[in-house]
Each structure stands twice: as C-alpha cells, then as structure tokens.
Enzyme design. Structure first.
Site, PDB file in Angstrom:
ATOM      1  CG  HIS A 167      -1.984  -1.028   1.203  1.00  0.00           C
ATOM      2  ND1 HIS A 167      -2.871  -1.193   0.157  1.00  0.00           N
ATOM      3  CD2 HIS A 167      -2.302  -1.998   2.113  1.00  0.00           C
ATOM      4  CE1 HIS A 167      -3.681  -2.200   0.420  1.00  0.00           C
ATOM      5  NE2 HIS A 167      -3.355  -2.707   1.594  1.00  0.00           N
ATOM      6  CG  ASP A 174      -3.001  -8.408   0.646  1.00  0.00           C
ATOM      7  OD1 ASP A 174      -2.189  -8.704   1.533  1.00  0.00           O
ATOM      8  OD2 ASP A 174      -4.064  -7.789   0.861  1.00  0.00           O
ATOM      9  CG  HIS A 182      -7.014  -5.393   1.797  1.00  0.00           C
ATOM     10  ND1 HIS A 182      -6.598  -6.345   2.709  1.00  0.00           N
ATOM     11  CD2 HIS A 182      -8.257  -5.000   2.198  1.00  0.00           C
ATOM     12  CE1 HIS A 182      -7.533  -6.518   3.624  1.00  0.00           C
ATOM     13  NE2 HIS A 182      -8.547  -5.721   3.342  1.00  0.00           N
ATOM     14  CG  ASP A 236      -5.255 -10.145   3.116  1.00  0.00           C
ATOM     15  OD1 ASP A 236      -4.896 -10.696   2.061  1.00  0.00           O
ATOM     16  OD2 ASP A 236      -5.137  -8.925   3.307  1.00  0.00           O
TER      17      ASP A 236
END
Length: 348
Positions: free
Chosen positions: A163, A199, A201, A288
């Site tokens: 991120h 991931d 996200h 995740d």
C-alpha cells in the site's frame, strides 16, 4: 526455498489503529511473522538467513527522497513535540484533499504526516523506520539470490509494503518491498518484471509506482474497491498510462469469492503475464484471502494455498515472494507456507 528473515520486524508494534470509526487494537501484529517463521522451521522448508546491507539509493528509485527523509526522522520529531509522545504512537489526523497544495512542505509535523499518508489506520512507532528499512533489505536480498541463479526466494518481513506509494504510507505499509524487488530485478538486467499481487486488498501503492512504466507489469486479484479497502484504486478499467498503458491488470472480485472463481481469475492474470513476456516474477503474498480473515471477504481454505503455489510455479519464472497481509493470525503460518510448499513441489 531460501527465506530472508527480518529479525527487526518486532521493532514496529503499533498499539491502536482507527478502524470503522473507533480506535481498536492493531490487526497487523508481530505474531503474524512469528507464526510463519515457526511453520517454516517445523516443516524444514529451506534455510532462514539475515538480509544483506541495503544500498539506500535503491529506495530512492522507488520512493520520493522527501518522503524517505520524513519517515526516517518522524519518530524523533513526534517525541520532540512532547516527551509524553514517547509512550504513544503517532497517527495522522489531517490530509490535503482536492484543491489543496502538496508541493509545499509544511513546517508542522502533523501537517507533514498527513501529507505523506492516506489513512489513520497505520500507527507510526519508535521502530517503524528500522523495521521497514530492514524489510526492504530482505526484499533486495531475496532478489539477489534469484538473480544469482536460485529458482525462488522469500522475503519474510513486516510491516507489509504494497500500500506504500512513491510518497505516502498507509494500509500498515511504509516501504514498498515488492516495488523494491521489482526495481532490483530491473537494475540486474531483467528486461520486464511482473508483479503479481494476491493479497485481498489491492496493492494501490505498487500500482501507483509503476503505472506509467512498461518495464514492470502489475497484476492484482483483490476485493472490489466499490466495497473494500483501499477503495480509491483497483478498478478493472485502470490499465496504465503513457508508456505503461496496457501493463496494469486489475481483477476485482466480489466478497464471498471461493477458490474456484479466484483460481480462474489467477489464470487470467498469469496469462497476461505470459503475454507481456516477463523475465521474472515478484509475488506480493498476502493470505488475507483466507475464509477466516477478520478484515477480508474471500473464502479460500488452507489447502487452496497449496494449489495457488503450484499454479505460480507453473509460470516457470524466477520468483521472489514478499510477505504482505493475512490477519487470521493462528492460520497465517500454515497458509503462507502452503503457498511456498506447493510452489516448491511443482517447481521440482
């Protein structure tokens, strides 16, 4: 598979984060890496090694110098504001929005912290910079092992990285380890590198870093940004810009996606990587996507991660794995190592 381990990761240990309107204990905790390390050792899946020293010039190819300067000195500035701050983490509370200037660097520490961040869920602690910088060293060292002829290597580190953008932190991330690995592969002479983000996200930071470049192809499978963090990037129509047009491939998926549908999307992403003729692969390995993850929404099971690893190995590219998310802490070790084991078995 050789694992490059960040023995300084626990220096970053946030107390609280802002989550859905309230301060809650951090989801991103040192135990995440501890469980992966334990599982690697339990299965005897390769050796764990410390990273080599990192050349800071590599970081400056990925992140803006003024951002790196801020992160490196932020904790000292925070404590200088008030000695009592030494006992509490720093969280941003102001952000420049549309119509505001970002080219002028404010003197105010809180203002600069907002300038270089995009959420209030990423506490900056006394050890954040040391842990993040050592994580980048892990990514760089794993890359050097692959450049040296090894089929794959794994950078086991936290805080995660995908991120973090050119000049901002957020999503628990300060330095973009996958981008560091990709840039190091380019510097070593790989003509085109693929970064695959699995991931839950979207890797908004990685996308932003390479969005206008054709030498790094970014592909991501993730929760639909209409409903899931980081919300403001990750849509399918984001295809790159300028020279990078066509080298950004987003595959957003709805909450509740199971492994069958997820694996179909993975094949689409891998077909795209084959089409651009990448010479090496960096995997942002977040687990995740697991059905029990507390802040995600896919339905993958532990055995599915073995199949994921097998699919990644069949691409046939030198591969650097970089640890990202995964917050079902008790299962994060099994799920992560399943990917690596599946990869190793299929790679032969």
């Amino acid at each position: 598979m050789r694992t490059i381990y960040n023995d300084q990761h626990a220096l970053h240990q946030g107390k609280v984060e802002m989550f859905r309107g309230e301060l809650v204990p951090c989801f991103e905790v040192p135990a995440r890496v501890d469980h992966v390390k334990h599982e690697l050792e339990r299965r005897g899946l390769g050796s764990l090694q410390a990273p080599d020293a990192l050349d800071g010039a590599l970081l400056a190819k990925v992140h803006a110098p003024r951002y790196l300067d801020f992160i490196a000195g932020a904790w000292d500035e925070w404590v200088a504001l008030d000695p009592a701050n030494a006992s509490r983490d720093a969280l941003p509370s102001y952000w420049p929005t549309r119509g505001m200037r970002t080219d002028v660097l404010p003197q105010s520490f809180p203002a600069r912290m907002g300038l270089f961040s995009f959420d209030a869920g990423t506490p900056l602690t006394a050890g954040s910079w040391a842990a993040a910088r050592q994580g980048a060293a892990c990514a760089w060292t794993a890359t050097q092992r692959v450049v040296g002829g090894e089929r794959s290597a794994f950078a086991l580190t936290r805080p995660p990285g995908h991120h973090a953008g050119v000049d901002f932190f957020g999503g628990y991330c300060f330095v973009n380890n996958a981008a560091v690995a990709a840039q190091a592969l380019r510097d070593a002479g790989v003509e085109r590198v693929a970064v695959l983000d699995v991931d839950y996200h979207h890797g908004n930071g990685t996308q932003a870093i390479f969005y206008e470049r054709s030498d790094v192809h970014f592909a991501s499978l993730h929760g639909d940004p209409f409903t899931d963090y980081p919300y403001y990037l990750g849509h399918a129509d984001e295809r790159g810009a300028g020279q990078g047009e066509g080298f950004n491939h987003n595959l957003p998926l709805p909450r509740g996606t199971d492994f069958t549908a997820w694996r179909t999307a993975l094949k689409t992403a891998l077909d795209g990587i084959a089409r651009v003729k990448a010479g090496a692969l960096v995997v942002s390995l977040g687990v995740d996507t697991f059905e029990g993850d507390p802040i995600s929404g896919f339905k993958l099971k532990s055995d599915d991660y073995l199949r994921m690893g097998e699919d990644l190995a069949r691409v046939g590219l030198p591969t650097v794995f970089v640890f990202e998310g995964g917050y079902a802490v008790a299962e994060v070790g099994v799920n992560t190592v399943n990917v690596l084991e599946g990869f190793g078995q299929a790679a032969g």
